[in-house]
Design a protein around this motif. Structure first.
Motif, mmCIF file in Angstrom:
data_model
loop_
_atom_site.group_PDB
_atom_site.id
_atom_site.type_symbol
_atom_site.label_atom_id
_atom_site.label_comp_id
_atom_site.label_asym_id
_atom_site.label_seq_id
_atom_site.Cartn_x
_atom_site.Cartn_y
_atom_site.Cartn_z
ATOM 1 N N CYS A 1 0.876 -1.073 -0.133
ATOM 2 C CA CYS A 1 -0.240 0.048 0.025
ATOM 3 C C CYS A 1 0.792 1.191 -0.107
ATOM 4 C CB CYS A 1 -0.837 -0.023 1.047
ATOM 5 S SG CYS A 1 -1.717 1.553 1.560
ATOM 6 N N PHE A 2 0.528 2.185 -0.861
ATOM 7 C CA PHE A 2 1.566 3.169 -1.091
ATOM 8 C C PHE A 2 1.002 4.437 -0.254
ATOM 9 C CE2 PHE A 2 3.159 0.826 -4.193
ATOM 10 C CZ PHE A 2 4.443 1.182 -4.419
ATOM 11 N N ILE A 3 -0.346 4.306 0.475
ATOM 12 C CA ILE A 3 -0.871 5.452 1.020
ATOM 13 C C ILE A 3 -0.280 5.598 2.460
ATOM 14 C CG2 ILE A 3 -3.035 6.314 1.990
ATOM 15 C CD1 ILE A 3 -4.500 4.494 0.038
ATOM 16 N N PRO A 4 0.335 6.859 2.608
ATOM 17 C CA PRO A 4 1.020 6.995 4.144
ATOM 18 C C PRO A 4 0.037 6.567 5.201
ATOM 19 C CG PRO A 4 1.518 8.800 2.616
ATOM 20 C CD PRO A 4 0.387 7.946 2.017
ATOM 21 N N HIS A 5 0.755 5.746 6.148
ATOM 22 C CA HIS A 5 -0.060 5.384 7.537
ATOM 23 C C HIS A 5 -1.412 4.664 7.457
ATOM 24 C CE1 HIS A 5 2.492 9.050 8.324
ATOM 25 N NE2 HIS A 5 3.079 8.151 9.122
ATOM 26 N N HIS A 6 -1.614 4.253 6.187
ATOM 27 C CA HIS A 6 -2.894 3.499 5.986
ATOM 28 C C HIS A 6 -2.711 2.159 6.915
ATOM 29 C CE1 HIS A 6 -6.042 1.412 3.534
ATOM 30 N NE2 HIS A 6 -6.640 2.544 3.958
ATOM 31 N N LYS A 7 -4.067 1.729 7.550
ATOM 32 C CA LYS A 7 -4.159 0.953 8.363
ATOM 33 C C LYS A 7 -4.309 -0.646 7.819
ATOM 34 C CE LYS A 7 -3.096 3.472 11.767
ATOM 35 N NZ LYS A 7 -3.880 3.705 12.940
ATOM 36 N N CYS A 8 -4.394 -0.484 6.528
ATOM 37 C CA CYS A 8 -4.902 -2.003 5.791
ATOM 38 C C CYS A 8 -3.695 -3.187 6.354
ATOM 39 C CB CYS A 8 -5.077 -1.765 4.225
ATOM 40 S SG CYS A 8 -3.443 -1.387 3.425
ATOM 41 N N ILE A 9 -3.941 -4.153 6.126
ATOM 42 C CA ILE A 9 -3.055 -5.347 6.538
ATOM 43 C C ILE A 9 -1.866 -5.237 5.596
ATOM 44 C CG2 ILE A 9 -4.205 -6.913 5.095
ATOM 45 C CD1 ILE A 9 -2.722 -7.470 8.525
ATOM 46 N N ASP A 10 -2.051 -4.900 4.195
ATOM 47 C CA ASP A 10 -1.037 -4.910 3.217
ATOM 48 C C ASP A 10 0.072 -3.978 3.650
ATOM 49 O OD1 ASP A 10 0.300 -5.388 0.873
ATOM 50 O OD2 ASP A 10 -0.795 -4.458 -0.206
ATOM 51 N N ASN A 11 -0.312 -2.631 4.319
ATOM 52 C CA ASN A 11 0.413 -1.687 4.629
ATOM 53 C C ASN A 11 1.379 -2.085 5.792
ATOM 54 O OD1 ASN A 11 1.412 0.701 5.879
ATOM 55 N ND2 ASN A 11 0.222 1.864 4.675
ATOM 56 N N VAL A 12 0.568 -2.545 6.858
ATOM 57 C CA VAL A 12 1.122 -3.260 8.100
ATOM 58 C C VAL A 12 2.006 -4.028 7.855
ATOM 59 C CG1 VAL A 12 0.659 -4.200 10.474
ATOM 60 C CG2 VAL A 12 -0.953 -2.402 9.506
ATOM 61 N N ILE A 13 2.006 -5.046 7.175
ATOM 62 C CA ILE A 13 2.720 -6.262 7.066
ATOM 63 C C ILE A 13 4.168 -5.436 6.143
ATOM 64 C CG2 ILE A 13 3.282 -8.478 5.640
ATOM 65 C CD1 ILE A 13 0.544 -9.040 6.258
ATOM 66 N N HIS A 14 3.943 -4.956 5.002
ATOM 67 C CA HIS A 14 5.065 -4.284 4.382
ATOM 68 C C HIS A 14 5.884 -3.426 5.101
ATOM 69 C CE1 HIS A 14 5.066 -5.440 -0.011
ATOM 70 N NE2 HIS A 14 3.736 -5.905 0.379
ATOM 71 N N SER A 15 5.093 -2.550 6.050
ATOM 72 C CA SER A 15 5.876 -1.664 6.743
ATOM 73 C C SER A 15 6.711 -2.208 7.897
ATOM 74 C CB SER A 15 4.935 -0.696 7.370
ATOM 75 O OG SER A 15 4.257 0.020 6.447
ATOM 76 N N ARG A 16 6.285 -3.294 8.423
ATOM 77 C CA ARG A 16 7.189 -3.851 9.495
ATOM 78 C C ARG A 16 8.013 -4.793 9.260
ATOM 79 N NH1 ARG A 16 1.811 -4.601 13.901
ATOM 80 N NH2 ARG A 16 1.498 -2.338 14.414
ATOM 81 N N ALA A 17 7.936 -5.513 7.953
ATOM 82 C CA ALA A 17 8.917 -6.211 7.404
ATOM 83 C C ALA A 17 10.133 -5.844 7.004
ATOM 84 C CB ALA A 17 8.171 -7.398 6.389
ATOM 85 N N GLY A 18 9.882 -4.424 6.217
ATOM 86 C CA GLY A 18 11.245 -4.173 5.705
ATOM 87 C C GLY A 18 10.722 -3.556 4.089
ATOM 88 N N VAL A 19 11.611 -2.824 3.669
ATOM 89 C CA VAL A 19 11.484 -2.548 2.219
ATOM 90 C C VAL A 19 12.166 -3.700 1.359
ATOM 91 C CG1 VAL A 19 12.251 -0.064 2.815
ATOM 92 C CG2 VAL A 19 14.081 -1.725 2.226
#
Length: 282
Positions: free
Chosen positions: A131-149
């Motif tokens: 997810c490219f939306i900053p700080h979006h709370k979808c699971i796609d955003n959360v997983i990518h954001s915590r796993a790493g670039v």
């Protein structure tokens, strides 16, 4: 569509255990300063590090959401991984082997990124880039954001080689990098229109089966599913749960002696009640 054997040649899928990392707030703040320096330079913006740690960390989250899958330096990965692993420890790691399984299925409520399953499932979009939306709370955003670039970079390599969007109902796998799990299974569920169609039901069922088949192909033995397609994709939660449970139970029955345990991870109280009832009555 690209097969596992084909994209195994493109990305590294060899899992290596990661050491636990513990950092003080001062150490985390210093890492944020260095990461922000890199991210702001990429954006042609001027660094300003007088912010408190929590604000700096939120800035990093948002900038990484927006960042295209461009290469990063080994130094950036080193400090990112140190910070993200420390955060995983702080959130608390949940041992999936200790959950209450009935017929090889467990129900758990909480943050899926805390589970140390062999693989957790990400409800992805057809680009697989997160997810490219900053700080979006979808699971796609959360997983990518915590796993790493690295996850976005790996998915970009896969999709570049595939040359077309990921079909709904299929699955791809990447390392989970800084999450407690070993791998992430990325699947694109159906996007429901005015009403649920038989095709939507077929595709949702296939998402669960594709993830389990790919996990078995990788030799994995524990998979944690999120509630695929029930968020912004619009699939009603009660019907989605019935399809999910039916698909998983059928797969486990056909798998016979293969050692597989499945966790249905839910976040909301209403979803916990739905899955509890479906599991009891199926």
């Amino acid at each position: 569509m690209l097969s596992l054997d084909e994209y195994k040649k493109i990305i590294d899928l060899r899992y290596k255990p990661r050491p636990a990392v513990h950092l003080s707030e001062e150490e985390k703040s210093a890492i944020c300063d260095e990461m922000l320096g890199v991210l702001l330079e990429e954006r042609n913006e001027i660094a300003a590090f007088s912010y408190p740690y929590t604000i700096k960390r939120d800035l990093i989250w948002g900038y990484l959401n927006e960042r295209m899958p461009n290469p990063v330096t080994p130094r950036f990965l080193e400090i990112q991984d140190k910070l993200f692993r420390a955060e995983s420890i702080e959130r608390g790691i949940v041992n999936v082997s200790a959950l209450d399984y009935r017929e090889r299925i467990a129900l758990w409520q909480g943050d899926i990124t805390r589970l140390d399953a062999d693989a957790i499932v990400n409800a992805a979009n057809s680009s697989l880039l997160g997810c490219f939306i900053p700080h979006h709370k979808c699971i796609d955003n959360v997983i990518h954001s915590r796993a790493g670039v690295q996850v976005r970079l790996d998915c970009s390599k896969i999709m570049g080689a595939q040359g077309e969007p990921e079909p709904s109902g299929c699955a791809k796998i990447t390392l989970a990098y800084n999450l407690p799990s070993k791998y992430i299974l990325h699947t694109v569920g159906p996007m429901v229109g005015v009403r649920v169609t038989d095709e939507d039901r077929r595709v949702l069922r296939n998402s669960y089966l594709s993830c389990l088949n790919l996990a078995r192909e990788m030799g994995l033995h524990t998979v944690a599913f999120c509630c695929i397609s029930t968020g912004i994709f619009g699939f009603p939660g009660d019907e989605a749960a019935a399809i999910a449970v039916g698909a998983v139970k059928g797969w486990l029955l056909e798998a016979g002696s293969y050692d597989m345990r499945v966790v249905f991870d839910v976040y909301l109280d209403k979803d916990f009640a739905i899955y509890r009832d479906v599991l009891q009555n199926t």
